[in-house]
Enzyme design. Structure first.
Site, PDB file in Angstrom:
ATOM      1  N   ASP A 159       0.869  -1.160  -0.018  1.00 14.80           N
ATOM      2  CA  ASP A 159      -0.070   0.122  -0.036  1.00 14.80           C
ATOM      3  C   ASP A 159       0.969   1.019   0.108  1.00 14.80           C
ATOM      4  OD1 ASP A 159      -1.601   2.184   0.598  1.00 14.80           O
ATOM      5  OD2 ASP A 159      -2.145   1.442   2.571  1.00 14.80           O
TER       6      ASP A 159
ATOM      7  N   LYS B 178       2.882  11.280  -3.768  1.00 17.24           N
ATOM      8  CA  LYS B 178       1.705  10.651  -4.282  1.00 17.24           C
ATOM      9  C   LYS B 178       0.644  11.716  -4.868  1.00 17.24           C
ATOM     10  CE  LYS B 178      -1.864   7.133  -3.117  1.00 17.24           C
ATOM     11  NZ  LYS B 178      -2.066   6.221  -2.214  1.00 17.24           N
TER      12      LYS B 178
ATOM     13  N   GLU C 248      -7.044   0.584  -4.353  1.00 17.43           N
ATOM     14  CA  GLU C 248      -6.983   0.452  -2.696  1.00 17.43           C
ATOM     15  C   GLU C 248      -8.317  -0.139  -2.088  1.00 17.43           C
ATOM     16  OE1 GLU C 248      -5.737   4.365  -1.845  1.00 17.43           O
ATOM     17  OE2 GLU C 248      -3.592   3.987  -2.776  1.00 17.43           O
TER      18      GLU C 248
ATOM     19  N   ASP D  35     -12.834   4.599   2.148  1.00 16.53           N
ATOM     20  CA  ASP D  35     -11.425   4.502   2.194  1.00 16.53           C
ATOM     21  C   ASP D  35     -10.612   6.091   2.330  1.00 16.53           C
ATOM     22  OD1 ASP D  35      -8.558   4.145   2.346  1.00 16.53           O
ATOM     23  OD2 ASP D  35      -8.700   3.050   0.740  1.00 16.53           O
TER      24      ASP D  35
END
Ligand code: AMP
Length: 521
Positions: free
Chosen positions: A11, A72, A179, A205
């Site tokens: 992850d 990211k 994800e 999430d």
């Protein structure tokens, strides 16, 4: 060290990353060299060396302009993107416009200026995660097999750049998966729901940088994604930033001190605010205390949960938009959703939980899976399944996914210079998928037709993400609207998109393959 064949799941988070592996019929979350199960997604260049992970975070205070985080938020984006421009303003490190509008991070190391793309930084974090796994498996191999997760709403360029980061880190990336899907796998296995009665599950999430919402039907080993929605630029960091700005203003008002853009002072307040934010998930008030914050001045303030919520209410409300969109796209009523599962560190925030419960008319939320580890857990399961390293129930494991963004070609209307997005595959279509549209010419006696391909939801084509284009030449002379072309969009299970067009009068065909996030076969 011995060679090994264990595949890993990573992850790769905005703020933290996590690595896991399937071992002896269960998932192991791997602990890093600091004894932590998640690792800071940080890279720091000191005077003499490069540090990655928790050590990089610990040293960041000493080298604020040489400590890189949030890669990211940059990956696969253009320098001119609105989000990049606003992020740059609050980062202590420097970002400049590189070739082809690519954002490049500038650091100074051993007396030299060096430039890094976001994927270079991500590859360093991935290499760290790989090292953690190698230490666990007591092995070192040239190409470690891995599944890496990305937000489901990542577009093609963001996925491609993540894939590149994986390759740079010496990983054999078996697949890039979403994800929330990975989290759903973790939930399915935890609840054993994946192997029994069918259940409709919403995964909410919310991490450090992104929000992802997915609706799945899981049962009998099949994980069937019905719809997915989200925001690739909405996370816990945005809450931290609001608190940071609040503290800076209060410092200005109370003590008449302006920290300006001082990198060290910004870092101090950022750490203090994140800590306070986390505390406010469990208590109603907390103190922020920064000794010798700036120019020797201390700063102390009390933050209540009410103040925190007031400061961020619009962000919390914004989180509910993808929830509703996902339900709409899946054509599912709230009464049909069996479980609402919380994933990601920011899902611990009571106000968000309250709003989510309101949407679901008071339904109890599932907090049974570890919000920080679920994504890596699911990725490890998928990695094991893809590498054929599983036994028992996991052999039946099947994942059915959807396209997160609409795919189409640029088309024009007569008499208008506006080029709009002509959607061929609507978002949330089950993959693999093949769809066709018939288009025509706009001008009399047109000799060639261009087919620019985009992904996204904007009505104007060029406001979406450009994927590629090709041109059909040698079209027999004819008035406009007479020639007809069939455009075929094909996306396989690995998200490789092939687009072709056929001139219906001559049978002439041309096409292009757009390599999605898929790697080797
Ligand atoms: P993730 O990307 O899932 O690792 O989530 C990291 C984000 O969750 C960061 O922004 C953290 O500050 C945030 N976070 C972690 N724990 C909590 C908590 N108890 N309350 C609020 N936010 C949290």
């Amino acid at each position: 060290m011995a060679e090994d064949n264990h595949a890993i799941g990573i992850d790769l988070g905005t703020t933290y990353s996590c690595v896991a592996t399937w071992q002896a019929d269960h998932v192991e979350i791997l602990v890093n060299d600091h004894g932590n199960r998640t690792t800071r997604s940080y890279v720091t260049f000191t005077d003499s060396k490069m540090l990655v992970g928790d050590e990089a975070f610990n040293q960041a205070g000493r080298f604020p302009t040489n400590s890189i985080f949030d890669a990211k938020r940059l990956i696969g984006r253009r320098f001119s993107d609105e989000t990049v421009q606003s992020d740059i303003k609050r980062w202590p490190f420097k970002v400049i416009r590189g070739e082809a509008d690519k954002p490049m991070i500038v650091i100074k190391h051993k007396g030299q200026e060096k430039l890094f793309a976001a994927e270079d930084i991500s590859s360093m974090v991935l290499a760290k995660m790989r090292e953690i796994a190698e230490a666990f498996h007591c092995s070192k191999i040239s190409e470690k097999k891995a599944v890496i997760t990305v937000p489901s709403y990542f577009n093609d360029s963001q996925r491609q750049a993540t894939l590149k980061a994986g390759k740079l880190a010496g990983l054999n990336v078996l697949r890039i998966i979403n994800e929330p899907t990975a989290a759903a796998i973790a939930y399915g296995i935890d609840k054993k729901a994946g192997w029994f009665k069918k259940r409709n599950v919403m995964i909410f999430d919310w991490g450090g940088g992104t929000l992802d919402v997915s609706l799945l039907t899981i049962g009998h080993g099949v994980f069937d994604v019905k719809a997915t929605a989200g925001d690739t630029h909405l996370g816990g960091e945005d809450l931290d930033n609001r608190m940071v700005n609040y503290c800076i203003e209060e410092f200005k008002t109370k003590q008449n001190v302006d920290i300006g853009g001082d990198a060290k002072a910004l870092r101090k307040v950022k750490i203090a605010c994140e800590k306070a934010k986390k505390a406010l998930s469990f208590s109603f008030d907390t103190g922020i205390e920064i000794d010798s914050w700036y120019k020797g001045e201390d700063f102390h303030t009390t933050f209540t949960r009410d103040k925190f919520e007031e400061l961020n209410m619009d962000i919390f409300n914004k989180c509910m938009e993808p929830v509703n969109k996902c339900l709409e796209d899946a054509k599912m009523d709230i009464s049909e959703v069996d479980d609402v599962v919380l994933v990601g560190g920011s899902s611990r925030i009571p106000k968000v939980q309250e709003l989510l419960q309101e949407v679901f008319k008071g339904k109890e939320l599932c907090k049974s899976i570890n919000p920080d580890e679920a994504v890596a857990y699911g990725a490890a399961v998928q990695a094991a399944a893809l590498s054929g390293n599983v036994t028992g129930k996991l052999q039946d494991f099947t994942l059915l996914d959807v396209t997160p963004l609409s795919l189409g070609i640029e088309s024009g209307k007569d008499g208008s210079s506006e080029l709009f997005m002509n959607v061929v595959i609507p978002r949330n279509s089950r993959i693999p998928v093949r769809m066709t549209k018939t288009v025509t010419t706009r001008y009399d006696y047109q000799e060639s037709v261009k087919f620019p391909i985009y992904e996204g939801e904007n009505r104007i084509a060029r406001d979406n993400n450009f994927l590629g284009e090709f041109t059909l030449h040698g079209i027999p002379p004819a008035p406009r609207h007479v020639p007809k072309f069939n455009v075929y969009f094909d996306m396989d299970a690995n998200r490789v998109l092939s687009v072709s067009a056929e001139d219906m009068s001559t049978g002439q065909k041309k096409g292009i393959k757009i390599n999605g996030d898929r790697t080797k076969n």
